[in-house]
Enzyme design. Structure first.
Site, PDB file in Angstrom:
ATOM      1  N   ASP A  24       0.589  -0.688   8.289  1.00  0.00           N
ATOM      2  CA  ASP A  24       0.640   0.008   7.002  1.00  0.00           C
ATOM      3  C   ASP A  24      -0.095  -0.758   5.903  1.00  0.00           C
ATOM      4  O   ASP A  24      -0.265  -1.989   5.984  1.00  0.00           O
ATOM      5  CB  ASP A  24       2.104   0.160   6.552  1.00  0.00           C
ATOM      6  CG  ASP A  24       2.839   1.268   7.278  1.00  0.00           C
ATOM      7  OD1 ASP A  24       2.281   1.829   8.238  1.00  0.00           O
ATOM      8  OD2 ASP A  24       3.980   1.556   6.881  1.00  0.00           O
ATOM      9  N   HIS A  63       2.251  -4.775   8.864  1.00  0.00           N
ATOM     10  CA  HIS A  63       1.400  -4.544   7.697  1.00  0.00           C
ATOM     11  C   HIS A  63       0.137  -5.393   7.852  1.00  0.00           C
ATOM     12  O   HIS A  63       0.230  -6.627   7.952  1.00  0.00           O
ATOM     13  CB  HIS A  63       2.131  -4.919   6.406  1.00  0.00           C
ATOM     14  CG  HIS A  63       3.285  -4.016   6.101  1.00  0.00           C
ATOM     15  ND1 HIS A  63       4.499  -4.130   6.742  1.00  0.00           N
ATOM     16  CD2 HIS A  63       3.397  -2.952   5.255  1.00  0.00           C
ATOM     17  CE1 HIS A  63       5.325  -3.191   6.294  1.00  0.00           C
ATOM     18  NE2 HIS A  63       4.677  -2.462   5.391  1.00  0.00           N
TER      19      HIS A  63
END
Length: 257
Positions: A67, A220
């Site tokens: 992400d 992430h």
């Protein structure tokens, strides 16, 4: 431009698996075991941390997702690690970061990864009026589509979306289903938003994966410790007998448009 990129994507997906034996320069690579198609009509929401069901994965099968990128200091390292192991992942893009680093989003596509969406600026959408929340979603999709495919549109080539902070509500979920956009939660995450070193993150995520056995993994690609940890993580997955599954839209919707 779209057709050229589409052909490149189709060619990248053609084998539907990148076995270790076919991984250039790395005969012991983890590889990508198989590809599964996901359709919002039958699978509108996935990830047991948020929803009742997840992807139809076998024991020791994992889907890797990232992400908030792309980010110049870390996304290239993540892509290098995935490429070295011939592993395909899904990146949930922030429109403002794609706007700043379009070449990294295009590299993700060129290397065979799926590009989902994560809004423009990462607000918590469940705290907004429905129309404003959908404007934020569409703004992110438009920037992603323009940077990667050269067209501003709100009907994305890859209809995958993850809510920032998993902050959704019934109205937003219903709206995404009506648009045939699959909402991704997760089955396990590395908690890489917390300060920690790469060794600590590696131990944490491996212990959590061993507990669930299979599922959607959330990282992430904006986090330095994740970028540093990833090569050792992929190597350890191989040693422990895990296999990587790549997710793509059902029928590759939009790829050849």
């Amino acid at each position: 431009m779209i057709r050229i990129l589409a052909i490149a994507v189709a060619a990248a997906l053609a084998p539907l698996a990148a076995s270790a034996e076919s991984c250039p320069g790395n005969p012991r690579a983890l590889g990508t075991e198989r590809v599964i198609e996901v359709d919002a009509k039958t699978t509108p929401r996935v990830g047991r941390k948020q929803f009742p069901m997840t992807l139809p994965l076998h024991k020791k099968e994992l889907v890797l997702t990232f992400d908030d990128g792309p980010w110049p200091g870390t996304t290239p390292k993540v892509l290098d690690a995935l490429k070295n192991e011939c592993v395909r992942a899904t990146f949930f893009l922030l429109g403002k970061n794609v706007e700043a680093q379009p070449q990294l989003a295009r590299r993700e596509l060129a290397e065979g990864h799926s590009l989902g969406h994560h809004t423009y600026a990462h607000p918590l959408l469940d705290r907004m009026p429905l129309a404003k929340a959908e404007d934020e979603i569409n703004h992110g999709i438009e920037e992603d589509e323009y940077a990667v495919y050269g067209q501003r549109r709100t009907d994305p080539v890859t209809p995958f979306f993850r809510f920032p902070g998993f902050a959704s509500n019934r109205a937003l979920l219903d709206r995404m289903q009506a648009r045939r956009i699959v909402v991704f939660g997760a089955d396990v995450w590395a908690s890489d938003w917390d300060p920690m070193g790469p060794d600590q993150e590696l131990r944490l995520i491996l212990s959590r994966i061993d507990q669930i056995g299979s599922g959607i993994v959330l990282f992430h690609d904006t986090k330095q410790q994740t970028a540093q940890m990833l090569p050792a993580f992929l190597s350890e997955l191989k040693r422990r007998g895990y296999r990587i599954v790549h997710v793509v839209p059902a029928g590759s919707r939009g790829i050849l448009n």
